[in-house]
Enzyme design. Structure first.
Site, PDB file in Angstrom:
ATOM      1  N   TRP A 101       0.822  -1.202   0.000  1.00 24.82           N
ATOM      2  CA  TRP A 101       0.000   0.000   0.000  1.00 24.82           C
ATOM      3  C   TRP A 101       0.867   1.267   0.000  1.00 24.82           C
ATOM      4  O   TRP A 101       1.768   1.405   0.811  1.00 24.82           O
ATOM      5  CB  TRP A 101      -0.901   0.054   1.224  1.00 24.82           C
ATOM      6  N   ASN A 216      -6.991  -0.836  -5.004  1.00 27.19           N
ATOM      7  CA  ASN A 216      -7.019  -2.227  -4.570  1.00 27.19           C
ATOM      8  C   ASN A 216      -8.452  -2.755  -4.598  1.00 27.19           C
ATOM      9  O   ASN A 216      -9.331  -2.247  -3.910  1.00 27.19           O
ATOM     10  CB  ASN A 216      -6.461  -2.351  -3.151  1.00 27.19           C
ATOM     11  N   GLU A 217      -8.666  -3.770  -5.432  1.00 27.66           N
ATOM     12  CA  GLU A 217      -9.945  -4.475  -5.545  1.00 27.66           C
ATOM     13  C   GLU A 217     -11.131  -3.533  -5.791  1.00 27.66           C
ATOM     14  O   GLU A 217     -12.164  -3.588  -5.119  1.00 27.66           O
ATOM     15  CB  GLU A 217     -10.191  -5.357  -4.319  1.00 27.66           C
ATOM     16  N   TYR A 297      -9.252 -16.239  -4.625  1.00 26.87           N
ATOM     17  CA  TYR A 297      -9.659 -16.493  -3.245  1.00 26.87           C
ATOM     18  C   TYR A 297     -10.892 -17.404  -3.187  1.00 26.87           C
ATOM     19  O   TYR A 297     -11.994 -16.954  -2.865  1.00 26.87           O
ATOM     20  CB  TYR A 297      -9.962 -15.188  -2.516  1.00 26.87           C
ATOM     21  N   GLU A 337      -2.916 -11.441  -6.390  1.00 26.74           N
ATOM     22  CA  GLU A 337      -3.175 -11.937  -5.036  1.00 26.74           C
ATOM     23  C   GLU A 337      -3.682 -13.366  -5.132  1.00 26.74           C
ATOM     24  O   GLU A 337      -4.582 -13.650  -5.936  1.00 26.74           O
ATOM     25  CB  GLU A 337      -4.230 -11.099  -4.297  1.00 26.74           C
ATOM     26  N   TRP A 379      -0.274 -13.869  -1.469  1.00 26.59           N
ATOM     27  CA  TRP A 379      -0.820 -13.094  -0.360  1.00 26.59           C
ATOM     28  C   TRP A 379      -0.738 -13.978   0.874  1.00 26.59           C
ATOM     29  O   TRP A 379      -1.480 -14.938   0.965  1.00 26.59           O
ATOM     30  CB  TRP A 379      -2.270 -12.692  -0.629  1.00 26.59           C
TER      31      TRP A 379
END
Length: 424
Positions: A101, A216-217, A297, A337, A379
């Protein structure tokens, strides 16, 4: 297309380049390699050529990691050593790209305390992260804002807007309101034009930075058509490139298929994922976007019970995106990720190792045929003693030698398609 090994003449030219650089560059105490004018010397930018990354004229495939909290812990001298440890561990197993970040908006140790107001100590923490990455031969993907509320995100921008009297009603107003877009652009401008207090290099001129990530996302569930997010991506990618035409830019989305490709939605992990305002193909066709990103994920998208369903999903999910990057986008795709949480039911280290191996194998299968899969980022990589930052996905290599060996082997395989990073 499969790249052939470099010829003897190419090897000699490459070695000569390094030798000449070593004769003209002085090495400072922090081991950085810069000219007095602030120009990076001997360490070129990674660029995109078609569906592959190129470094110094040769293909560049990456094996990498995420560690989101680096800037935050770099602020405090008592925890700054954890940043160095992270890069030491990463370098030891051959990881070449890290993602972290470059944002913290409002709240504890905020980089941006309010619109356009920065904490210099936190910025110096980010300076340290970038300089340490350079020292260990690791390039960075720096994310510029969060979709989620952690570390501020778009909701903090909306809060600032309401404090300024805008009367906003949704976090997704972030994507459309001119004032909030101006806040974001001002923040981008401040970061890209930041002069690192350790290396004396402007971020936008620093080859240590692999790419800028817009968010991010990113998601915009209030507009499932995808039009709102698409317009924002197009505007902000263009803006970043107007300041920094040297670095790669990526969106930061998870890879969900949207309305533009209904036939591809069969590969989504669930029906909800097609309704969050993202659109893998359309988003990555925006002018200024250099490569595609995908997250993996199954434990949060499908079920928190570890099973072979995870592995089946990983195979189809990765292959569909590799095929699309090959045939529809013509750009590299990075699985930025992926991971399995120790909090999942039936979790075991053996299963996580198998999961990682499958991700790595799919990347290598594409790379070996000259395909678009350019690498993956685990990740997430942790040193010991940072348990308070762990979300369940932390991989401490010292505790898991089998995992460390898998990562190291992948790094060795990847290097057959790349050239070494230049180090101080």
């Amino acid at each position: 297309m499969i790249f052939s090994p470099p010829s003897l003449l190419q090897k000699l030219c490459f070695l000569l380049t390094i030798l000449l650089a070593s004769l003209t560059i002085t090495t400072s105490k922090n081991h950085t390699l810069w000219s007095h004018e602030g120009e990076a010397v001997g360490s070129p930018m990674v660029v995109r050529k078609g569906n592959q990354f190129v470094l110094g004229g040769q293909p560049f495939y990456l094996n990498g990691f995420n560690t989101y909290w680096l800037m935050i812990l770099a602020v405090d001298p008592s925890t700054r050593g954890k940043i160095t440890e992270t890069f030491e561990y990463a370098s030891a197993v051959g990881l070449t790209v890290g993602r972290t970040w470059a944002f913290n908006d409002g709240g504890w140790r905020a980089l941006q305390q309010s619109p356009g107001v920065y904490d210099e100590n936190v910025f110096k923490g980010l300076d340290f992260v970038v300089s340490e990455a350079r020292r260990y031969g690791i390039r960075l993907i720096l994310s510029l804002i969060n979709n989620w509320k952690d570390f501020g995100g778009k909701s903090q921008y909306v809060k600032w807007g309401n404090e300024a009297g805008l009367k906003l009603t949704s976090d997704d107003d972030f994507f459309t309101h001119p004032t909030l877009k101006a806040y974001y652009k001002a923040n981008v401008n401040a970061i890209l034009n930041r002069v690192n207090t350790i290396t004396n290099i402007t971020y936008k001129a620093d080859p240590t930075i692999f790419a800028w990530e817009l968010m991010n996302e990113a998601r915009c569930p209030t507009d499932p058509s995808g039009n709102t997010l698409q317009a924002w991506i197009e505007e902000m990618a263009s803006y970043v490139k107007s300041i920094d035409s040297n670095h790669l830019v990526e969106v930061g989305i998870e890879g969900f298929y949207g309305p533009s490709t209904p036939n591809r939605q069969q590969f989504n992990p669930n029906t909800f994922s097609a309704q969050v305002g993202t659109d893998f193909i359309r988003n990555h066709r925006a002018l200024g976007i250099d490569f595609a990103t995908v997250h993996i994920y199954p434990d949060t998208w499908i079920s928190n019970v570890v099973s072979n369903t995870y592995l089946q999903f990983v195979g189809s999910w990765m292959q569909s995106h590799i095929d699309d990057a090959d045939k529809m986008l013509g750009m590299p795709v990075v699985f930025t990720e992926f991971g399995v949480s120790v909090k999942d039911n039936n979790f075991s280290v053996n299963f996580r190792d198998l999961f990682i191996n499958i991700v790595y194998r799919n990347v290598m299968n594409s790379a070996m045929r000259g395909g678009s899969a350019a690498g993956s980022l685990l990740w997430q990589l942790f040193p010991e003693g940072v348990d308070n930052m762990d979300d369940g996905y932390a991989v401490v290599l010292a505790k898991y030698p089998s995992t460390s060996n898998i990562i190291s082997l992948q790094s060795k395989k990847i290097k057959t398609f790349t050239i070494p990073s230049l180090r101080g």
